[in-house]
Design a protein around this motif. Structure first.
Motif: not given
Length: 445
Positions: A66-74, A86-95, A109-111
């Motif tokens: 829901r906000d800009g993606v700020n960092c990625l990890a493998k 993301a910039c809203d403090g959310e972390v997502r794990i993707w398949n 809270e925050g980035f």
């Protein structure tokens, strides 16, 4: 009396089954094939044209943030798992296989300023604007359990980046200084600093694992040795470096993504001159990541595009962009060397092919042989003007195209000025500075 006899081995011309290809005997004597080179040239031209026809690099877009993606990890052990902050403090794990989000965590809270996985893949670490470092389990919580971090460390200042050691239970964070942490302790094992400005990124060397590199907003790139707990040396550039990335195959080589639109590949043994200056972007370069082969790297830029550079070339071999893609903040090359992921301002993670015209899926032996043959032909004739022109041609967005033209005019004017100054001054009073040395201000040891 000698009698000449014809003797034939049926294995050389008889098919085993009717589905096999008919074996045709070939005589490679060049006198019998006077048009071999023109024929090969036409094949190379066709292969180059078809490569551009089949160049469809974009694979998928992973949307959900829901906000800009700020960092990625493998994930170090699983090719299909990717983590994003993301910039809203959310972390997502993707398949990546299913192209779905399998888990969402409200981490900070925050980035989310940085994210990295542990070398064994059982957990991952995040840092954010709320001055905390959190360790999370890679597997989700069990039935009825709350989504909570394994450990939380509250720091004194905001952490801007994090990276984990490649072999030990040690990680490094950066902010006002570079801190080395042991996973079992809540205070840093040692803190290192050289200069007063905030440090934007820190990276462990994947080969010489006790070496670290960091870049700060006072235009420094500083190298540290974890064993001595001291900075080794630093190089000061003309403009600020946003991040660095170590070559996974050559221990001393690293590439820095700079604000002056260029990338600089350095050998840490001789920092006074970069090994190569990579120029093609038309805005600040925000992130860089190496291919697992160590021969290429991908860069993300503020000019809404990503580019793939060979390590030993100053110009990019490929540029990827879409109409919807905004400023690209982070980029990663997958561990199987086939795909590239990038996260951008408009909340999407995009998946690209590393080789734009590569066919995905299982290839038959004939397809593989044809691909290898075409590749060799393209290499043989790569310097021919027509083939070179077709292979290099790319369609660019109008904004990037016009900026390239503008920069070309400015560069030509600067070159003309240098030539005139050299021409009209006393011999020896004006020295010619090479493009490589222009951007390095000083090296401090």
């Amino acid at each position: 009396m000698k009698v000449k006899m014809l003797s034939r081995n049926p294995d050389n011309y008889v098919r085993e089954t009717k589905l096999d290809l008919q074996i045709v005997p070939r005589n490679y004597d060049p006198t019998l094939h006077p048009f071999e080179v023109p024929r090969e040239y036409v094949r190379a031209l066709n292969a180059t044209k078809l490569e551009r026809v089949f160049a469809k690099p974009f694979l998928a877009s992973l949307d959900g943030h829901r906000d800009g993606v700020n960092c990625l990890a493998k994930h170090p052990k699983s090719l299909a798992t990717v983590l994003s902050g993301a910039c809203d403090g959310e972390v997502r794990i993707w398949n990546l296989t299913k192209r779905k989000c399998i888990r969402t965590i409200q981490a900070h809270e925050g980035f989310v300023r940085g994210i990295c996985t542990r070398f064994c893949g059982t957990s991952f670490f995040t840092v954010g604007d709320d001055k905390t470092v959190k360790q999370w389990k890679m597997d989700g919580p069990g039935y009825g359990e709350e989504e909570e971090p394994l450990h939380t460390i509250l720091g004194k200042t905001v952490y801007t980046g994090i990276d984990h050691h490649w072999k030990e239970a040690v990680f490094a964070t950066c902010g006002q200084q570079v801190d080395i942490w042991d996973e079992q302790r809540t205070s840093p094992v040692c803190s290192m600093t050289w200069g007063l400005d905030s440090i934007s990124s820190v990276k462990f060397n994947p080969i010489e694992t006790f070496l670290l590199g960091s870049c700060a907003s006072d235009r420094n790139i500083v190298l540290y040795d974890m064993r001595q707990a001291t900075p080794l040396k630093k190089v000061i550039l003309d403009m600020r470096t946003n991040t660095i990335c170590w070559n996974p195959m050559e221990a001393f080589i690293f590439t820095a993504a700079n604000e002056d639109y260029n990338l600089y590949t350095f050998d840490m043994r001789a920092l006074d001159t970069p090994v190569m200056v990579h120029m093609d972007h038309v805005s600040a370069v925000l992130d860089v990541d190496y291919s697992p082969t160590g021969k290429e790297f991908v860069s993300a830029s503020f000019d809404k595009s990503i580019r793939i550079f060979p390590l030993d070339k100053s110009r990019s071999r490929e540029v990827y962009h879409t109409k919807r893609m905004q400023h690209v903040i982070c980029v990663k090359w997958t561990s199987d060397s086939k795909y590239i992921m990038c996260g951008s301002d408009e909340m999407n993670i995009r998946l690209w092919k590393a080789n734009a015209s590569e066919k995905l899926g299982v290839l038959t032996s004939r397809e593989k042989a044809a691909n290898d043959y075409n590749q060799k032909l393209k290499e043989k004739f790569q310097h021919h003007p027509q083939i070179k022109r077709i292979a290099r041609h790319r369609h660019l967005p109008k904004s990037i195209y016009s900026q390239i033209q503008e920069q070309r005019i400015m560069k030509e004017a600067r070159r003309r000025k240098e030539v005139n100054r050299l021409k009209h001054s006393k011999p020896g009073s004006v020295s010619i500075v090479s493009e490589k040395k222009k951007h390095v201000v000083a090296v401090v040891k």
